[in-house]
Design an enzyme around this catalytic site. Structure first.
Site, short mmCIF file in Angstrom:
data_model
loop_
_atom_site.label_atom_id
_atom_site.label_comp_id
_atom_site.label_asym_id
_atom_site.label_seq_id
_atom_site.Cartn_x
_atom_site.Cartn_y
_atom_site.Cartn_z
N ASN A 1 0.88 -1.17 0.00
CA ASN A 1 0.00 0.00 0.00
C ASN A 1 0.91 1.22 0.00
O ASN A 1 1.47 1.57 1.03
CB ASN A 1 -0.89 -0.02 1.25
CG ASN A 1 -1.74 1.23 1.37
OD1 ASN A 1 -1.87 2.00 0.41
ND2 ASN A 1 -2.32 1.44 2.54
N LYS B 1 0.13 4.23 -0.34
CA LYS B 1 -0.54 5.42 0.21
C LYS B 1 -0.27 6.63 -0.69
O LYS B 1 -0.17 6.48 -1.90
CB LYS B 1 -0.10 5.66 1.66
CG LYS B 1 -0.17 4.40 2.52
CD LYS B 1 -0.02 4.68 3.97
CE LYS B 1 0.06 3.38 4.73
NZ LYS B 1 -0.08 3.56 6.15
N HIS C 1 -9.57 1.08 4.54
CA HIS C 1 -8.31 1.30 5.27
C HIS C 1 -8.58 2.25 6.44
O HIS C 1 -9.37 3.18 6.33
CB HIS C 1 -7.26 1.89 4.33
CG HIS C 1 -5.90 1.88 4.93
ND1 HIS C 1 -5.50 2.84 5.83
CD2 HIS C 1 -4.86 1.02 4.81
CE1 HIS C 1 -4.26 2.56 6.23
NE2 HIS C 1 -3.85 1.47 5.62
N GLU D 1 -6.99 4.68 7.59
CA GLU D 1 -6.78 6.11 7.31
C GLU D 1 -7.99 6.70 6.62
O GLU D 1 -8.36 7.85 6.84
CB GLU D 1 -5.50 6.28 6.48
CG GLU D 1 -4.26 6.04 7.35
CD GLU D 1 -3.05 5.51 6.61
OE1 GLU D 1 -3.00 5.60 5.37
OE2 GLU D 1 -2.15 4.98 7.29
N GLU E 1 -5.66 -5.09 10.22
CA GLU E 1 -4.65 -4.07 10.49
C GLU E 1 -4.98 -3.36 11.80
O GLU E 1 -5.77 -2.40 11.82
CB GLU E 1 -4.64 -3.03 9.36
CG GLU E 1 -4.33 -3.63 8.00
CD GLU E 1 -3.72 -2.58 7.08
OE1 GLU E 1 -2.57 -2.77 6.68
OE2 GLU E 1 -4.37 -1.58 6.79
N SER F 1 3.12 -2.24 10.37
CA SER F 1 4.57 -2.25 10.63
C SER F 1 5.21 -3.62 10.35
O SER F 1 6.16 -4.01 11.03
CB SER F 1 4.86 -1.79 12.06
OG SER F 1 4.40 -0.47 12.25
N GLY G 1 2.72 -1.24 4.25
CA GLY G 1 2.78 0.19 3.94
C GLY G 1 4.21 0.62 3.70
O GLY G 1 4.78 0.45 2.62
C1 PEP Z 1 -0.96 0.07 5.93
O1 PEP Z 1 -1.19 1.25 5.97
O2 PEP Z 1 -1.71 -0.68 5.29
C2 PEP Z 1 0.21 -0.43 6.65
C3 PEP Z 1 0.22 -1.68 7.00
O3 PEP Z 1 1.20 0.48 6.92
P1 PEP Z 1 2.63 0.17 7.62
O4 PEP Z 1 3.15 -1.12 7.05
O5 PEP Z 1 3.48 1.34 7.25
O6 PEP Z 1 2.37 0.07 9.09
#
Ligand code: PEP
Length: 256
Positions: free
Chosen positions: A9, A11, A98, A100, A170, A216, A237
């Site tokens: 992703n 973003k 998601h 966000e 997530e 993460s 991400g």
């Molecule tokens: C995401 O936003 O889908 C995500 C998992 O971000 P990150 O890996 O940066 O935590």
């Protein structure tokens, strides 16, 4: 069908040229380096990158995904991008729900039901994100929260439609924070999600549903997380923004 999936992703990162280059690098890694066998790879790019990236990818194991789509089919909705438009670029997936988008853009389950319907109507598969915030986990409400997100956002679908859904668990407290769920926490929630799907659609459908972990996840912790039986892959991400790091995660998925 239940698949091993590693989805990136991006973003709101990467200019057009940078994104095209990142996709080219991922394609080259998959093409020339060993270790990604059996993994379905998805690149979740910004809208404007979709057509070019979809056109340039040569590896059949790599598909392209949008990160959102409109609630409506077409018409006077200035600034919106429809699911039909996404599909017309060659993209095969859309990420919906998601955290966000839920928190910054007020995406409720009612809105997501409409987006899911549009995406399915346009023959897109959906990576549907669920997950609790920290207070909900600390208050031991995380199972209820995730069950409600699944029920309210998806369970109006018929079983044939649900076959086009990939779930991404997530935990919001783990997204972009460097704080990962432990492999046991991920396994516990993934098994729970599968049981909720089984209750609604039956065990066979639940067993065929791919459930990804996101939050993460990186080249260092992916092995441990992917070793868990109900973790079918990852939604990545930050670590999807460098091809070398992303490829390490893909290799981790292939190993387990
Ligand atoms: C995401 O936003 O889908 C995500 C998992 O971000 P990150 O890996 O940066 O935590």
């Amino acid at each position: 069908m239940r698949k091993k999936i590693v989805a990136g992703n991006w973003k709101m990162n990467k200019t057009f040229a940078e994104g095209v280059e990142l996709a080219r690098e991922v394609n080259e890694y998959v093409r020339y380096k060993e270790g990604s066998e059996g993994v379905s790879i998805i690149l979740g790019t910004p809208f404007i990158h979709l057509a070019k990236v979809a056109h340039n990818i040569t590896e059949p194991s790599i598909a392209v995904s949008a990160q959102n789509c409109a609630t409506e089919k077409a018409g006077a909705y200035t600034g919106e991008i429809s699911a039909d438009m996404v599909a017309s670029t060659g993209a095969k997936y859309v990420i919906l729900g998601h955290s966000e988008r839920r928190s910054y853009y007020g995406e409720t389950s009612e809105i997501l039901v409409k987006k899911v319907a549009q995406a399915l109507d346009s023959k897109l598969d959906i990576i549907f994100c669920v997950g609790e915030v920290l207070e909900e986990r600390e208050g031991n409400k995380h199972f209820d929260v995730v069950k409600k997100q699944l029920t309210d956002g998806l369970f109006n679908l018929a079983a044939e439609q649900f076959a086009h859904i990939v779930i991404a668990y997530e935990p919001v407290w783990a997204i972009g924070t460097g704080k990962t769920a432990t492999p046991d926490q991920a396994q516990e929630m993934h098994a729970f999600i599968r049981s909720v799907i089984a209750e609604k659609y039956g065990q066979a459908v639940a067993d065929e549903t791919s459930i990804l972990y996101g939050g993460s996840c990186n080249a260092k912790n992916a092995d441990e997380i992917f070793s868990k039986p109900d973790v079918d892959g990852g939604l990545i991400g930050g670590a999807s923004l460098k091809a070398a790091d992303f490829f390490e995660i893909i290799k981790s998925r292939a190993r387990h």
